[in-house]
Design a protein around this motif. Structure first.
Motif, short mmCIF file in Angstrom:
data_model
loop_
_atom_site.label_atom_id
_atom_site.label_comp_id
_atom_site.label_asym_id
_atom_site.label_seq_id
_atom_site.Cartn_x
_atom_site.Cartn_y
_atom_site.Cartn_z
N UNK A 87 -5.77 -21.75 -41.73
CA UNK A 87 -6.83 -22.34 -40.91
C UNK A 87 -6.27 -23.52 -40.11
N UNK A 88 -6.76 -23.65 -38.90
CA UNK A 88 -6.43 -24.80 -38.07
C UNK A 88 -7.55 -25.83 -38.23
N UNK A 89 -7.18 -27.08 -38.52
CA UNK A 89 -8.19 -28.12 -38.72
C UNK A 89 -8.06 -29.19 -37.64
N UNK A 90 -9.21 -29.60 -37.11
CA UNK A 90 -9.30 -30.69 -36.14
C UNK A 90 -10.14 -31.81 -36.75
N UNK A 91 -9.73 -33.05 -36.53
CA UNK A 91 -10.49 -34.16 -37.11
C UNK A 91 -10.58 -35.33 -36.15
N UNK A 92 -11.68 -36.08 -36.26
CA UNK A 92 -11.91 -37.31 -35.51
C UNK A 92 -12.47 -38.33 -36.51
#
Length: 294
Positions: free
Chosen positions: A264-269
């Motif tokens: 899975x590709x994870x993006x975070x802010x």
């Protein structure tokens, strides 16, 4: 195989199109169609200018169906119909489709045909989003999704999203963007948000950004000077306006080699260090966009 019209050493003799000593117009139409289908949408458009035969092949359904994603029939609502596969392709480039019960939108990058997505706020993990004092769910006509997330006021700001790598196009360079709207935003002017993109379990690509538009930040700092206010570095972003009138900041990048299908590709802010209250943003989602070299 990738054929560039500009790379052809061609000459025209009595209506023939020559490449070296080979008369390309002498090839069977099925052969020309197969060759063009192994290129890209941009190359197909260029090759359509070579000759009448090439134009016929480049406009065929066989060529444009090869540029469509596998199982594309499952994505198209039964209420829609198209006169050709090229028309269908162009529609998927210009009109994103809602998929997975409206939790994601899907479209194709026009030049390459690579798959792109936007994760809706309902498809993201947003800390405190179930607490109405901090976040609320609203419907606005200019949004792509039925509901978007409005940030009312929080100290702990954290948004995360994941997408299966198998949904992405192989051998493709992707960038992820946080897409939002700002109206009298506050609290994001002194501490940048930490952004990252990477395969789950790895460090990934990192960025940082102020979510307060640059002009609004300057105006606020003029009237409210704080001794501890930081000076933005060269690597800190500010929001950029999009064609659809939303704002975006780049979260990071990822190259999908196509050899991993179960990750899975994870993006975070995340912004949890400043300790200040922040709010007045509306989040449209996280966009995963295929990047095509010029």
């Amino acid at each position: 195989m990738k054929t560039e019209v500009s790379g052809m050493k061609e000459r025209k003799v009595k209506g023939e199109v020559m490449c070296g000593t080979l008369d390309l117009t002498a090839l069977p139409l099925d052969c020309v169609t197969l060759i063009i289908s192994l290129t890209s949408p941009r190359d197909a458009c260029r090759l359509s200018l070579v000759s009448t035969a090439f134009n016929s092949a480049a406009e065929s359904d066989a060529v444009w169906e090869s540029f469509l994603p596998s199982q594309y029939q499952e994505l198209i609502p039964s209420s829609l119909s198209f006169s050709s596969k090229k028309q269908l392709y162009l529609s998927l480039c210009e009109n994103p489709l809602l998929i997975e019960a409206g939790r994601k939108s899907f479209w194709l990058e026009r030049v390459s045909g690579k798959k792109c997505y936007m994760l809706s706020p309902r498809d993201l993990s947003i800390i405190w989003s179930d607490t109405p004092d901090y976040w609320r769910w609203v419907s606005i006509p200019e949004a792509r999704f039925d509901e978007v997330a409005e940030l009312r006021s929080v100290c702990w700001f954290e948004i995360r999203g994941r997408i299966s790598i198998s949904m992405l196009s192989p051998m493709t360079h992707y960038k992820a963007y946080l897409v939002f709207g700002a109206n009298k935003v506050y609290g994001f002017d002194y501490h940048p948000v930490n952004l990252s993109v990477g395969v789950v379990g790895t460090e990934g690509s990192k960025r940082s950004a102020y979510l307060q538009p640059r002009k609004e930040r300057r105006r606020r700092l003029y009237w409210q000077i704080r001794e501890e206010q930081p000076t933005p570095g060269d690597d800190v972003q500010f929001p950029k306006a999009r064609v659809d009138r939303w704002l975006e900041v780049e979260m990071g990048e990822f190259f999908n080699e196509g050899c991993v299908d179960d990750g899975e590709l994870e993006m975070s802010a995340v912004e949890i260090e400043g300790g200040s209250w922040k709010g007045s943003l509306i989040f449209q989602g996280i966009e995963i966009r295929a990047i095509t070299p010029n």
